[in-house]
Scaffold this motif. Structure first.
Motif, PDB file in Angstrom:
ATOM      1  N   LEU A  88      42.093 -18.562  33.574  1.00 62.73           N
ATOM      2  CA  LEU A  88      41.714 -17.436  32.720  1.00 62.73           C
ATOM      3  C   LEU A  88      42.604 -17.331  31.482  1.00 62.73           C
ATOM      4  O   LEU A  88      42.178 -16.804  30.445  1.00 62.73           O
ATOM      5  N   SER A  89      43.827 -17.840  31.565  1.00 62.70           N
ATOM      6  CA  SER A  89      44.737 -17.747  30.415  1.00 62.70           C
ATOM      7  C   SER A  89      44.209 -18.512  29.203  1.00 62.70           C
ATOM      8  O   SER A  89      44.616 -18.233  28.063  1.00 62.70           O
ATOM      9  N   LEU A  90      43.306 -19.466  29.399  1.00 63.69           N
ATOM     10  CA  LEU A  90      42.766 -20.254  28.282  1.00 63.69           C
ATOM     11  C   LEU A  90      41.894 -19.402  27.352  1.00 63.69           C
ATOM     12  O   LEU A  90      42.133 -19.380  26.140  1.00 63.69           O
ATOM     13  N   PRO A  91      40.879 -18.677  27.870  1.00 61.06           N
ATOM     14  CA  PRO A  91      40.127 -17.813  26.954  1.00 61.06           C
ATOM     15  C   PRO A  91      40.946 -16.665  26.376  1.00 61.06           C
ATOM     16  O   PRO A  91      40.680 -16.209  25.256  1.00 61.06           O
ATOM     17  N   VAL A  92      41.959 -16.192  27.113  1.00 61.39           N
ATOM     18  CA  VAL A  92      42.839 -15.167  26.559  1.00 61.39           C
ATOM     19  C   VAL A  92      43.570 -15.705  25.338  1.00 61.39           C
ATOM     20  O   VAL A  92      43.694 -15.024  24.312  1.00 61.39           O
TER      21      VAL A  92
ATOM     22  N   PHE B 173      52.976 -18.469  36.610  1.00 59.54           N
ATOM     23  CA  PHE B 173      51.966 -18.717  37.639  1.00 59.54           C
ATOM     24  C   PHE B 173      52.189 -20.076  38.316  1.00 59.54           C
ATOM     25  O   PHE B 173      51.972 -20.221  39.520  1.00 59.54           O
ATOM     26  N   GLY B 174      52.624 -21.059  37.555  1.00 62.71           N
ATOM     27  CA  GLY B 174      52.936 -22.359  38.147  1.00 62.71           C
ATOM     28  C   GLY B 174      54.052 -22.252  39.166  1.00 62.71           C
ATOM     29  O   GLY B 174      53.979 -22.825  40.267  1.00 62.71           O
ATOM     30  N   ALA B 175      55.111 -21.509  38.812  1.00 61.46           N
ATOM     31  CA  ALA B 175      56.227 -21.311  39.743  1.00 61.46           C
ATOM     32  C   ALA B 175      55.774 -20.548  40.983  1.00 61.46           C
ATOM     33  O   ALA B 175      56.211 -20.834  42.107  1.00 61.46           O
TER      34      ALA B 175
ATOM     35  N   VAL C 292      44.677 -17.495  43.908  1.00 61.41           N
ATOM     36  CA  VAL C 292      44.581 -16.490  42.844  1.00 61.41           C
ATOM     37  C   VAL C 292      45.383 -16.927  41.617  1.00 61.41           C
ATOM     38  O   VAL C 292      44.945 -16.753  40.471  1.00 61.41           O
ATOM     39  N   CYS C 293      46.544 -17.515  41.842  1.00 59.49           N
ATOM     40  CA  CYS C 293      47.373 -17.988  40.727  1.00 59.49           C
ATOM     41  C   CYS C 293      46.688 -19.117  39.951  1.00 59.49           C
ATOM     42  O   CYS C 293      46.780 -19.184  38.718  1.00 59.49           O
ATOM     43  N   VAL C 294      45.991 -19.989  40.659  1.00 65.06           N
ATOM     44  CA  VAL C 294      45.232 -21.063  39.991  1.00 65.06           C
ATOM     45  C   VAL C 294      44.135 -20.454  39.119  1.00 65.06           C
ATOM     46  O   VAL C 294      43.922 -20.876  37.969  1.00 65.06           O
ATOM     47  N   ALA C 295      43.437 -19.445  39.635  1.00 66.43           N
ATOM     48  CA  ALA C 295      42.389 -18.782  38.861  1.00 66.43           C
ATOM     49  C   ALA C 295      42.971 -18.127  37.611  1.00 66.43           C
ATOM     50  O   ALA C 295      42.353 -18.144  36.536  1.00 66.43           O
TER      51      ALA C 295
ATOM     52  N   VAL D   7      45.767  -9.425  34.100  1.00 67.53           N
ATOM     53  CA  VAL D   7      46.673  -8.487  34.772  1.00 67.53           C
ATOM     54  C   VAL D   7      46.220  -8.242  36.211  1.00 67.53           C
ATOM     55  O   VAL D   7      47.043  -8.177  37.137  1.00 67.53           O
ATOM     56  N   VAL D   8      44.920  -8.115  36.428  1.00 70.08           N
ATOM     57  CA  VAL D   8      44.385  -7.924  37.790  1.00 70.08           C
ATOM     58  C   VAL D   8      44.834  -9.061  38.704  1.00 70.08           C
ATOM     59  O   VAL D   8      45.311  -8.833  39.824  1.00 70.08           O
ATOM     60  N   LEU D   9      44.709 -10.303  38.228  1.00 69.85           N
ATOM     61  CA  LEU D   9      45.086 -11.454  39.052  1.00 69.85           C
ATOM     62  C   LEU D   9      46.589 -11.496  39.294  1.00 69.85           C
ATOM     63  O   LEU D   9      47.041 -11.816  40.404  1.00 69.85           O
ATOM     64  N   GLY D  10      47.377 -11.184  38.256  1.00 69.70           N
ATOM     65  CA  GLY D  10      48.829 -11.182  38.423  1.00 69.70           C
ATOM     66  C   GLY D  10      49.289 -10.143  39.434  1.00 69.70           C
ATOM     67  O   GLY D  10      50.128 -10.417  40.290  1.00 69.70           O
ATOM     68  N   VAL D  11      48.735  -8.945  39.338  1.00 70.98           N
ATOM     69  CA  VAL D  11      49.100  -7.882  40.284  1.00 70.98           C
ATOM     70  C   VAL D  11      48.582  -8.204  41.685  1.00 70.98           C
ATOM     71  O   VAL D  11      49.235  -7.881  42.686  1.00 70.98           O
TER      72      VAL D  11
END
Length: 366
Positions: A356-360, A259-261, A349-352, A194-198
């Protein structure tokens, strides 16, 4: 939903008028970006205190106090008398947004499952209707001679509407309890997502109009109107996700697609040399970012069983931390290397976030 319309308008409103405050008060890029930092400080304070405030006075009175802060903060920014006052106004708006938003997120995700996910998407859509109105209000203010301050005249009407709506808020004993216990590892991994998305979202909110103005050499008012394409893109995504046929799908798959878009959209805006291409890039960025907050909140709270009150309050800290750091870092980078080069921090930031979505995803399967 009434609360979220008002919050969406004012939260994005501070970002939309940052460039005008900079012009009115002769601020540097980094000084202007401190408005986002103060907004974030207010959010952080609310994230630490909301569940405790609710335990003392209840959510209904807390909401009324939040609307009072929104009103005072709006006056401080709209009058733009002095830099310290506009900073204080941004801080008050941030605290009020965090306080009220924690209540809204908690109510909308109650019960969990696909329905909570769809409710969050619909709440995001409603908030976008509010935020999309900000650039339009600024543009109308320019054309009518009222100026950008018209945006905060409109905010006054929304605040009054929100105060009236508190009459129907329930103030139950259960809502007054303070959650105890430890939040899960999966929750905290999603918290960082959420931090990265915001961070990506508010980096675009605070700097898209400046990028367009300096890169394509249009007026600031016209650049602000181009940046409205970001809000339109976010609204389009949230409208689609509010439908059960799409909104009930795997949230992490949708988050990754988004995030890709956003990566593609921010890069298109970066290379744009005309208004049409810039608008397309900003719009696509909004399409990608539009799902991040509501879906991230839904996933995080699904990983906090029995601790929704605490989890909801701590997610406000995620938003506050992102808004505190991301736009200000972009401002410092813009002062040092120019807005165009600094803009590349957003797709990074979107790449990061994709990584992170993998461990989530693994944490959700445990």
């Amino acid at each position: 939903y009434v609360d979220l319309t008002t919050l969406g308008y004012l939260l994005y409103g501070v970002g939309a008028v940052t460039a005008f405050l900079a012009a009115a008060l002769s601020l540097s890029d980094a000084e202007a970006a401190l408005h986002s930092s103060m907004l974030a400080v207010g959010l952080l304070a609310a994230g630490f205190a909301t569940d405790r405030v609710d335990g003392i006075i209840g959510p209904k009175r807390a909401n009324i106090a939040g609307y009072g802060l929104l009103a005072v903060g709006s006056v401080c920014i709209a009058t733009a008398v002095a830099y310290p006052l506009t900073l204080a106004g941004a801080g008050m708006i941030g605290a009020a947004v965090g306080l009220i938003l924690a209540h809204a997120n908690r109510a909308l995700t109650r019960g969990g499952g696909a329905l909570a996910q769809i409710r969050m998407n619909r709440s995001g859509l409603v908030a976008m209707f509010g935020s999309m109105s900000v650039p339009v209000a600024i543009w109308i203010g320019d054309r009518t001679g009222i100026g950008w301050e018209l945006a905060f005249i409109v905010a006054g009407g929304l605040i009054v509407g929100g105060l009236i709506a508190t009459r129907w808020r329930q103030d139950t004993a259960a809502a007054r309890s303070i959650s105890v216990g430890r939040l899960t590892r999966g929750y905290w991994l999603t918290w960082w997502l959420v931090v990265l998305g915001v961070s990506a979202e508010f980096g675009i909110v605070f700097w898209a109009s400046t990028l367009v103005q300096r890169q394509i050499e249009v007026s600031l008012f016209d650049a602000t109107l181009v940046s409205a394409g970001f809000y339109v893109g976010m609204a389009a995504t949230r409208l689609a996700l509010s439908l059960p046929s799409l909104g009930g799908r795997d949230p992490l798959a949708l988050i990754r697609l988004g995030f890709g878009a956003a990566i593609v959209g921010t890069l298109v805006a970066w290379v744009a040399d005309d208004v049409v291409l810039a608008t397309l890039g900003v719009f696509l960025s909004g399409v990608g970012v539009g799902c991040q907050y509501p879906l991230g909140i839904a996933v995080a709270l699904s990983l906090a069983p029995g601790l929704q009150d605490k989890g909801s309050a701590r997610l406000i800290i995620a938003s506050g931390a992102a808004i505190l750091v991301a736009p200000f870092v972009l401002g410092l980078a813009a002062d040092a290397a120019g807005v165009s080069l600094a803009w590349l921090l957003i797709p990074a930031v979107c790449v990061a976030a994709l990584a992170l979505s993998l461990p989530v995803s693994r944490a959700r399967r445990v």
